[in-house]
Design an enzyme around this catalytic site. Sequence first.
Site, PDB file in Angstrom:
ATOM      1  N   CYS A 114     -40.549  30.152  93.445  1.00 36.01           N
ATOM      2  CA  CYS A 114     -41.372  31.310  93.102  1.00 36.01           C
ATOM      3  C   CYS A 114     -40.589  32.613  93.318  1.00 36.01           C
ATOM      4  O   CYS A 114     -39.634  32.883  92.635  1.00 36.01           O
ATOM      5  CB  CYS A 114     -42.675  31.263  93.901  1.00 36.01           C
ATOM      6  SG  CYS A 114     -43.949  32.398  93.344  1.00 36.01           S
ATOM      7  N   HIS A 115     -40.991  33.429  94.295  1.00 35.45           N
ATOM      8  CA  HIS A 115     -40.294  34.672  94.612  1.00 35.45           C
ATOM      9  C   HIS A 115     -39.177  34.462  95.640  1.00 35.45           C
ATOM     10  O   HIS A 115     -38.478  35.406  95.990  1.00 35.45           O
ATOM     11  CB  HIS A 115     -41.286  35.721  95.136  1.00 35.45           C
ATOM     12  CG  HIS A 115     -42.167  36.297  94.081  1.00 35.45           C
ATOM     13  ND1 HIS A 115     -43.229  35.598  93.533  1.00 35.45           N
ATOM     14  CD2 HIS A 115     -42.169  37.504  93.473  1.00 35.45           C
ATOM     15  CE1 HIS A 115     -43.833  36.354  92.636  1.00 35.45           C
ATOM     16  NE2 HIS A 115     -43.212  37.514  92.582  1.00 35.45           N
ATOM     17  N   GLY A 116     -39.017  33.231  96.143  1.00 32.04           N
ATOM     18  CA  GLY A 116     -37.972  32.927  97.122  1.00 32.04           C
ATOM     19  C   GLY A 116     -36.567  33.339  96.698  1.00 32.04           C
ATOM     20  O   GLY A 116     -35.773  33.763  97.536  1.00 32.04           O
ATOM     21  N   TRP A 118     -35.537  35.979  95.504  1.00 33.77           N
ATOM     22  CA  TRP A 118     -35.218  37.362  95.895  1.00 33.77           C
ATOM     23  C   TRP A 118     -34.250  37.365  97.073  1.00 33.77           C
ATOM     24  O   TRP A 118     -33.307  38.147  97.121  1.00 33.77           O
ATOM     25  CB  TRP A 118     -36.487  38.104  96.306  1.00 33.77           C
ATOM     26  CG  TRP A 118     -37.068  38.999  95.277  1.00 33.77           C
ATOM     27  CD1 TRP A 118     -36.487  39.481  94.148  1.00 33.77           C
ATOM     28  CD2 TRP A 118     -38.387  39.559  95.316  1.00 33.77           C
ATOM     29  NE1 TRP A 118     -37.366  40.294  93.471  1.00 33.77           N
ATOM     30  CE2 TRP A 118     -38.535  40.355  94.172  1.00 33.77           C
ATOM     31  CE3 TRP A 118     -39.458  39.452  96.199  1.00 33.77           C
ATOM     32  CZ2 TRP A 118     -39.696  41.061  93.896  1.00 33.77           C
ATOM     33  CZ3 TRP A 118     -40.609  40.146  95.924  1.00 33.77           C
ATOM     34  CH2 TRP A 118     -40.734  40.940  94.776  1.00 33.77           C
TER      35      TRP A 118
END
Length: 181
Positions: A114-116, A118
């Site tokens: 997912c946003h990991g 980043w």
Amino acid sequence: MANKTLSGRRIAVLATDGFEQSELTEPKRLLEEAGAKVDVIAPGDAGQIKGWDKKDWGQSVPVDVHLDKADPGSYDALVLPGGVINPDHLRTDEKAVGLVKAFGQSGKPVAAICHGPWTLINAGLVKGKKITSWPSLRQDLDNAGARWEDSEVVTDGNLITSRKPDDIPAFTQTLIKALAA
């Protein structure tokens, strides 16, 4: 998973308040079912961190190891759950970024969903790599030199990435296969 293919393996999950509930708890459960010992690592000195469950605060999970005491050499892999709040905080924490960078440079599997990813950007691990993520991170990953792909799971070297909670079974199975190899 009935057999314990990951018996003797130790996996770190780096997270803080605001992790997407299912993206931490479900991979953790599946990895433990496969026989791994899974430690939740978090910055600060709190005994637990609170999840985000779709649109509101979710449940808390215990912190097993505080980031200051985490040793990448003690683990076989690193998992980075998403949620927006969690990786946004971790990517600005020097020690968290340092831990991610150490795993990335070690060649051990680093699995981000997912946003990991980043945090992977801030650790300098995505340039030239094929990566997937939640779609809104595409521009950030492109700007960091990654090649973004809209797929359930993307593996490039030791990096394993997925897009969203629906991808958790494939994401976790890919990590299990990488560790069992």
